[in-house]
Design a protein around this motif. Sequence first.
Motif, PDB file in Angstrom:
ATOM      1  N   LEU A   1       0.704  15.610  -9.157  1.00  0.00           N
ATOM      2  CA  LEU A   1       0.062  14.267  -9.407  1.00  0.00           C
ATOM      3  C   LEU A   1       0.691  12.804  -9.210  1.00  0.00           C
ATOM      4  CD1 LEU A   1      -2.040  15.333 -12.729  1.00  0.00           C
ATOM      5  CD2 LEU A   1      -2.751  15.010 -10.288  1.00  0.00           C
ATOM      6  N   ALA A   2       1.998  13.196  -8.959  1.00  0.00           N
ATOM      7  CA  ALA A   2       2.782  12.214  -8.245  1.00  0.00           C
ATOM      8  C   ALA A   2       2.236  11.496  -7.045  1.00  0.00           C
ATOM      9  CB  ALA A   2       4.367  12.509  -8.275  1.00  0.00           C
ATOM     10  N   ARG A   3       1.426  12.183  -6.402  1.00  0.00           N
ATOM     11  CA  ARG A   3       0.723  11.674  -5.136  1.00  0.00           C
ATOM     12  C   ARG A   3      -0.144  10.384  -5.659  1.00  0.00           C
ATOM     13  NH1 ARG A   3      -1.221  17.628  -3.188  1.00  0.00           N
ATOM     14  NH2 ARG A   3       0.800  18.681  -3.277  1.00  0.00           N
ATOM     15  N   GLN A   4      -0.670  10.564  -6.988  1.00  0.00           N
ATOM     16  CA  GLN A   4      -1.487   9.403  -7.402  1.00  0.00           C
ATOM     17  C   GLN A   4      -0.692   8.148  -8.207  1.00  0.00           C
ATOM     18  OE1 GLN A   4      -2.674  12.683  -7.635  1.00  0.00           O
ATOM     19  NE2 GLN A   4      -3.553  11.776  -5.717  1.00  0.00           N
ATOM     20  N   LEU A   5       0.299   8.739  -8.873  1.00  0.00           N
ATOM     21  CA  LEU A   5       1.052   7.761  -9.620  1.00  0.00           C
ATOM     22  C   LEU A   5       1.838   6.758  -8.683  1.00  0.00           C
ATOM     23  CD1 LEU A   5       2.620   9.472 -12.513  1.00  0.00           C
ATOM     24  CD2 LEU A   5       0.845   7.674 -12.627  1.00  0.00           C
TER      25      LEU A   5
ATOM     26  N   HIS B   1       0.785  -0.909   0.008  1.00  0.00           N
ATOM     27  CA  HIS B   1       0.139   0.140   0.001  1.00  0.00           C
ATOM     28  C   HIS B   1       0.743   1.363   0.168  1.00  0.00           C
ATOM     29  CE1 HIS B   1       0.552   0.854   4.455  1.00  0.00           C
ATOM     30  NE2 HIS B   1       0.842  -0.366   4.211  1.00  0.00           N
ATOM     31  N   GLY B   2       0.359   2.281  -0.269  1.00  0.00           N
ATOM     32  CA  GLY B   2       1.224   3.465  -0.556  1.00  0.00           C
ATOM     33  C   GLY B   2       1.382   4.273   0.731  1.00  0.00           C
ATOM     34  N   ARG B   3       2.560   4.769   0.922  1.00  0.00           N
ATOM     35  CA  ARG B   3       2.597   5.490   2.198  1.00  0.00           C
ATOM     36  C   ARG B   3       2.185   6.899   2.058  1.00  0.00           C
ATOM     37  NH1 ARG B   3       8.826   3.955   3.669  1.00  0.00           N
ATOM     38  NH2 ARG B   3       8.795   5.354   5.425  1.00  0.00           N
ATOM     39  N   ILE B   4       1.758   7.637   3.231  1.00  0.00           N
ATOM     40  CA  ILE B   4       1.206   8.723   3.157  1.00  0.00           C
ATOM     41  C   ILE B   4       2.475  10.004   3.520  1.00  0.00           C
ATOM     42  CG2 ILE B   4      -0.403  10.500   4.409  1.00  0.00           C
ATOM     43  CD1 ILE B   4      -1.973   8.254   5.031  1.00  0.00           C
ATOM     44  N   ILE B   5       2.470  10.738   2.554  1.00  0.00           N
ATOM     45  CA  ILE B   5       3.702  11.605   2.635  1.00  0.00           C
ATOM     46  C   ILE B   5       3.215  12.954   2.863  1.00  0.00           C
ATOM     47  CG2 ILE B   5       5.723  12.382   1.217  1.00  0.00           C
ATOM     48  CD1 ILE B   5       5.601   9.491   1.609  1.00  0.00           C
ATOM     49  N   ASN B   6       3.733  13.713   3.844  1.00  0.00           N
ATOM     50  CA  ASN B   6       3.294  15.137   4.015  1.00  0.00           C
ATOM     51  C   ASN B   6       1.780  15.180   4.177  1.00  0.00           C
ATOM     52  OD1 ASN B   6       3.956  17.917   4.866  1.00  0.00           O
ATOM     53  ND2 ASN B   6       3.413  18.508   2.350  1.00  0.00           N
ATOM     54  N   ASN B   7       1.294  14.313   5.279  1.00  0.00           N
ATOM     55  CA  ASN B   7       0.075  14.379   5.261  1.00  0.00           C
ATOM     56  C   ASN B   7      -1.018  14.182   4.583  1.00  0.00           C
ATOM     57  OD1 ASN B   7       0.274  14.643   8.385  1.00  0.00           O
ATOM     58  ND2 ASN B   7       0.561  16.520   8.270  1.00  0.00           N
TER      59      ASN B   7
ATOM     60  N   ALA C   1      -0.362  15.494   1.308  1.00  0.00           N
ATOM     61  CA  ALA C   1      -0.030  16.855   0.688  1.00  0.00           C
ATOM     62  C   ALA C   1       1.140  16.649  -0.033  1.00  0.00           C
ATOM     63  CB  ALA C   1      -0.450  18.056   1.370  1.00  0.00           C
ATOM     64  N   GLY C   2       1.659  15.317  -0.305  1.00  0.00           N
ATOM     65  CA  GLY C   2       3.140  15.359  -0.703  1.00  0.00           C
ATOM     66  C   GLY C   2       3.243  14.010  -1.643  1.00  0.00           C
TER      67      GLY C   2
END
Length: 236
Positions: free
Chosen positions: A203-207, A123-129, A131-132
């Motif tokens: 949009l790197a937050r989605q990719l 699963h993806g890690r959450i970066i900068n709450n 917003a990153g």
Amino acid sequence: MTETTSDAASDPRYRVAVIGGTGPQGKGLGYRFARGGHSVVLGSRAAEKAEAVAEEVRERLAGAPGAGEVSGASNPHAVEQCDVVLLAVPYDGHDELVASLPLAGKTVISCVNPLAFDKRGAHGRIINNGAGSAAESAQELAPEATVVGAFHNVSAVGLWDDIEFLDEDVIVVGDVVEAKGIAMNLAASVTGRVGIDGGKLRLARQLEPFTAVLISINRKYKVHSGLRITGLGEPH
């Protein structure tokens, strides 16, 4: 150091430093770039390890027409030799490494995927709450570089395969058109067609975390899946 050809506008050649070039993703992308005629410097914390992997790539390229040169160096020295830098490193330790590199004035392509794994899978890690992203972090850490995101979802297994091109698309995100164009051109060495402009760097937050979806698909169906974008026509 962009290397020109007789038709540089339509068929540019680049000199690319691959940071993390001894890992599966970095080695595979370095091999594909060199096979496409670009010069590649594989970077590692230890120059000796980088050169050993570079030799492995050179052996695989033997006889490939028009292949670019491949060499190995320590990460900082690899960056110093090139105008284009690919970050293909694990997210753990990413920020410290990026901050240590001489990236000012470089076009930096991030394919870093901040992922985590538990009993339910990747699963993806959450970066900068939320917003990153790794790519945005790299841009903040190297404000005098130009960062784009690309090659996030390309299989390392496919990159090292004998097939001529991977049957998938490379989506490129960034805030500077010229920098995105470099990554899109490099994508042609991997897929046989230029990459797709996917929009702004945010949009790197989605990719980046979408790679977890592909990992789940691969585990379920025992494949090495990729992404194809339809409806654009050929060529895109």
